[in-house]
Design an enzyme around this catalytic site. Sequence first.
Site, PDB file in Angstrom:
ATOM      1  N   ASP A 229       0.859  -1.191   0.000  1.00  0.00           N
ATOM      2  CA  ASP A 229       0.000   0.000   0.000  1.00  0.00           C
ATOM      3  C   ASP A 229       0.897   1.243   0.000  1.00  0.00           C
ATOM      4  O   ASP A 229       2.069   1.172   0.370  1.00  0.00           O
ATOM      5  CB  ASP A 229      -0.908   0.029   1.239  1.00  0.00           C
ATOM      6  CG  ASP A 229      -1.848   1.240   1.219  1.00  0.00           C
ATOM      7  OD1 ASP A 229      -2.440   1.521   0.158  1.00  0.00           O
ATOM      8  OD2 ASP A 229      -1.990   1.936   2.243  1.00  0.00           O
ATOM      9  N   SER A 230       0.300   2.365  -0.393  1.00  0.00           N
ATOM     10  CA  SER A 230       1.048   3.624  -0.363  1.00  0.00           C
ATOM     11  C   SER A 230       1.413   3.995   1.076  1.00  0.00           C
ATOM     12  O   SER A 230       2.337   4.771   1.291  1.00  0.00           O
ATOM     13  CB  SER A 230       0.195   4.730  -0.976  1.00  0.00           C
ATOM     14  OG  SER A 230      -0.990   4.882  -0.207  1.00  0.00           O
TER      15      SER A 230
ATOM     16  N   TYR B  10      -0.739   8.694  -2.403  1.00  0.00           N
ATOM     17  CA  TYR B  10      -0.696   8.503  -3.855  1.00  0.00           C
ATOM     18  C   TYR B  10      -1.927   9.158  -4.519  1.00  0.00           C
ATOM     19  O   TYR B  10      -1.930   9.420  -5.708  1.00  0.00           O
ATOM     20  CB  TYR B  10      -0.743   7.012  -4.191  1.00  0.00           C
ATOM     21  CG  TYR B  10       0.568   6.254  -4.093  1.00  0.00           C
ATOM     22  CD1 TYR B  10       1.673   6.761  -3.427  1.00  0.00           C
ATOM     23  CD2 TYR B  10       0.672   5.000  -4.696  1.00  0.00           C
ATOM     24  CE1 TYR B  10       2.849   6.020  -3.339  1.00  0.00           C
ATOM     25  CE2 TYR B  10       1.849   4.263  -4.619  1.00  0.00           C
ATOM     26  CZ  TYR B  10       2.930   4.775  -3.940  1.00  0.00           C
ATOM     27  OH  TYR B  10       4.088   4.041  -3.872  1.00  0.00           O
ATOM     28  N   GLY B  11      -2.985   9.335  -3.709  1.00  0.00           N
ATOM     29  CA  GLY B  11      -4.296   9.707  -4.247  1.00  0.00           C
ATOM     30  C   GLY B  11      -4.322  10.966  -5.087  1.00  0.00           C
ATOM     31  O   GLY B  11      -5.168  11.132  -5.953  1.00  0.00           O
TER      32      GLY B  11
ATOM     33  N   CYS C  24      -4.253  -1.341  -2.286  1.00  0.00           N
ATOM     34  CA  CYS C  24      -4.403   0.105  -2.445  1.00  0.00           C
ATOM     35  C   CYS C  24      -5.234   0.323  -3.707  1.00  0.00           C
ATOM     36  O   CYS C  24      -4.859  -0.168  -4.781  1.00  0.00           O
ATOM     37  CB  CYS C  24      -3.017   0.733  -2.599  1.00  0.00           C
ATOM     38  SG  CYS C  24      -3.034   2.480  -2.982  1.00  0.00           S
TER      39      CYS C  24
ATOM     40  N   THR D 153      -5.805   3.156  -5.250  1.00  0.00           N
ATOM     41  CA  THR D 153      -5.177   4.098  -6.171  1.00  0.00           C
ATOM     42  C   THR D 153      -4.150   3.365  -7.043  1.00  0.00           C
ATOM     43  O   THR D 153      -4.126   3.544  -8.267  1.00  0.00           O
ATOM     44  CB  THR D 153      -4.510   5.250  -5.384  1.00  0.00           C
ATOM     45  OG1 THR D 153      -5.453   5.729  -4.414  1.00  0.00           O
ATOM     46  CG2 THR D 153      -4.097   6.375  -6.285  1.00  0.00           C
TER      47      THR D 153
ATOM     48  N   GLU E 172      -4.281   9.320   8.367  1.00  0.00           N
ATOM     49  CA  GLU E 172      -2.842   9.100   8.583  1.00  0.00           C
ATOM     50  C   GLU E 172      -2.336   9.923   9.775  1.00  0.00           C
ATOM     51  O   GLU E 172      -1.392   9.551  10.440  1.00  0.00           O
ATOM     52  CB  GLU E 172      -2.047   9.472   7.316  1.00  0.00           C
ATOM     53  CG  GLU E 172      -2.301   8.545   6.146  1.00  0.00           C
ATOM     54  CD  GLU E 172      -1.192   7.522   5.894  1.00  0.00           C
ATOM     55  OE1 GLU E 172      -0.033   7.802   6.223  1.00  0.00           O
ATOM     56  OE2 GLU E 172      -1.512   6.437   5.358  1.00  0.00           O
TER      57      GLU E 172
ATOM     58  N   CYS F 161     -11.202   2.999  -0.852  1.00  0.00           N
ATOM     59  CA  CYS F 161      -9.862   3.355  -0.387  1.00  0.00           C
ATOM     60  C   CYS F 161      -9.616   2.544   0.873  1.00  0.00           C
ATOM     61  O   CYS F 161     -10.482   2.488   1.751  1.00  0.00           O
ATOM     62  CB  CYS F 161      -9.781   4.853  -0.079  1.00  0.00           C
ATOM     63  SG  CYS F 161      -8.228   5.317   0.721  1.00  0.00           S
TER      64      CYS F 161
ATOM     65  N   HIS G 230      -7.961   3.003   3.396  1.00  0.00           N
ATOM     66  CA  HIS G 230      -7.928   3.749   4.666  1.00  0.00           C
ATOM     67  C   HIS G 230      -9.323   3.890   5.290  1.00  0.00           C
ATOM     68  O   HIS G 230      -9.450   4.066   6.494  1.00  0.00           O
ATOM     69  CB  HIS G 230      -7.402   5.167   4.435  1.00  0.00           C
ATOM     70  CG  HIS G 230      -5.924   5.255   4.270  1.00  0.00           C
ATOM     71  ND1 HIS G 230      -5.263   4.752   3.180  1.00  0.00           N
ATOM     72  CD2 HIS G 230      -4.971   5.795   5.075  1.00  0.00           C
ATOM     73  CE1 HIS G 230      -3.966   4.996   3.310  1.00  0.00           C
ATOM     74  NE2 HIS G 230      -3.775   5.620   4.451  1.00  0.00           N
TER      75      HIS G 230
HETATM   76  N1  DGL Z   1      -4.903   3.432   0.566  1.00  0.00           N
HETATM   77  C1  DGL Z   1      -4.946   4.087  -0.707  1.00  0.00           C
HETATM   78  C2  DGL Z   1      -6.159   3.583  -1.511  1.00  0.00           C
HETATM   79  O1  DGL Z   1      -6.730   2.542  -1.222  1.00  0.00           O
HETATM   80  C3  DGL Z   1      -4.996   5.588  -0.698  1.00  0.00           C
HETATM   81  C4  DGL Z   1      -3.962   6.312   0.047  1.00  0.00           C
HETATM   82  C5  DGL Z   1      -3.251   7.336  -0.769  1.00  0.00           C
HETATM   83  O2  DGL Z   1      -3.825   8.324  -1.236  1.00  0.00           O
HETATM   84  O3  DGL Z   1      -2.056   7.124  -0.887  1.00  0.00           O
HETATM   85  O4  DGL Z   1      -6.528   4.230  -2.459  1.00  0.00           O
END
Ligand code: DGL
Length: 274
Positions: free
Chosen positions: A10-11, A42-43, A73, A75, A158, A192, A194
């Site tokens: 994951d990011s 990463y989003g 992830c 993204t 986060e 996502c 998160h």
């Molecule tokens: N956990 C990432 C997802 O499922 C998003 C986090 C990010 O923006 O890096 O998209």
Amino acid sequence: MKKTPIGIFDSGYGGLTILNKIRKHLPQYDYVYLGDNARTPYGSRSFEIVYQYTLQCVKALFAMNCRLVILACNTASAKALRTIQQRDLPKIDATRRVLGVIRPTIEAVGQITKNQHVGLLATSGTVQSQSYPAEIHKLFPEIKITSEECPMWVPLIENNEFENVGADFFIKKNVENLLKKDSQIDTIILGCTHYPLIHKQIEHFAGERIKVFSQGEVVAKSLADYLKRHTEIEERCSKGSSCSYFTTESSEKFCSSASIFLKEKIAAQHLELK
Ligand code: DGL
């Protein structure tokens, strides 16, 4: 034949929500988790950057001997998975596998919606990639999917601010925006990894009528099913029930923030990407 761990990427920390469910369903395997915390989120990043970063992390997991890597992830699954599967894997090692989280999510949601009105809450990157509508229309052309970008949610989570009233302001705003676009939505995808941490708040603002869907459980079940169908991959997965954690950020920072996502103390190692 050397047996090796399953890689989970994951990011940042979000993939830990997926790892939790995977370990619950498939506790027998060994896992290596890699969070690209130094470059998260990463989003908000471009297609090319998310692709390059994801590929670099997949290669790092391959270098740790993982033969199967899950992009936990959305993204990265939205912006990098296809290219990695089609363009990179055949060159790197055609026997290795990289899987994402979008397909199993869609397969499940297609069975849950009663009126074919589905909402998607996700990062800007995932929404703008149009991967969810594209994939959903392949399997369920009758579903109308409406999306809302939630750029504030990952930073709030986060930074461990997600249980404060400030977070509620943004959660309410995005959920209401989504429902203004289509008031008939009966199922909302949390697109996502998160977002399971704010599942309750999302449910609260969406109202009782709407099913809020977190993907961890279906990703875990779909991996179990994949391993049953692909014995050639399963046979090469080591079974020691262990999990090692790597982060591109400082390991101390990772361990303290990871406790928001995992209810246990962990040891993590810093990984320098090449
Ligand atoms: N956990 C990432 C997802 O499922 C998003 C986090 C990010 O923006 O890096 O998209």
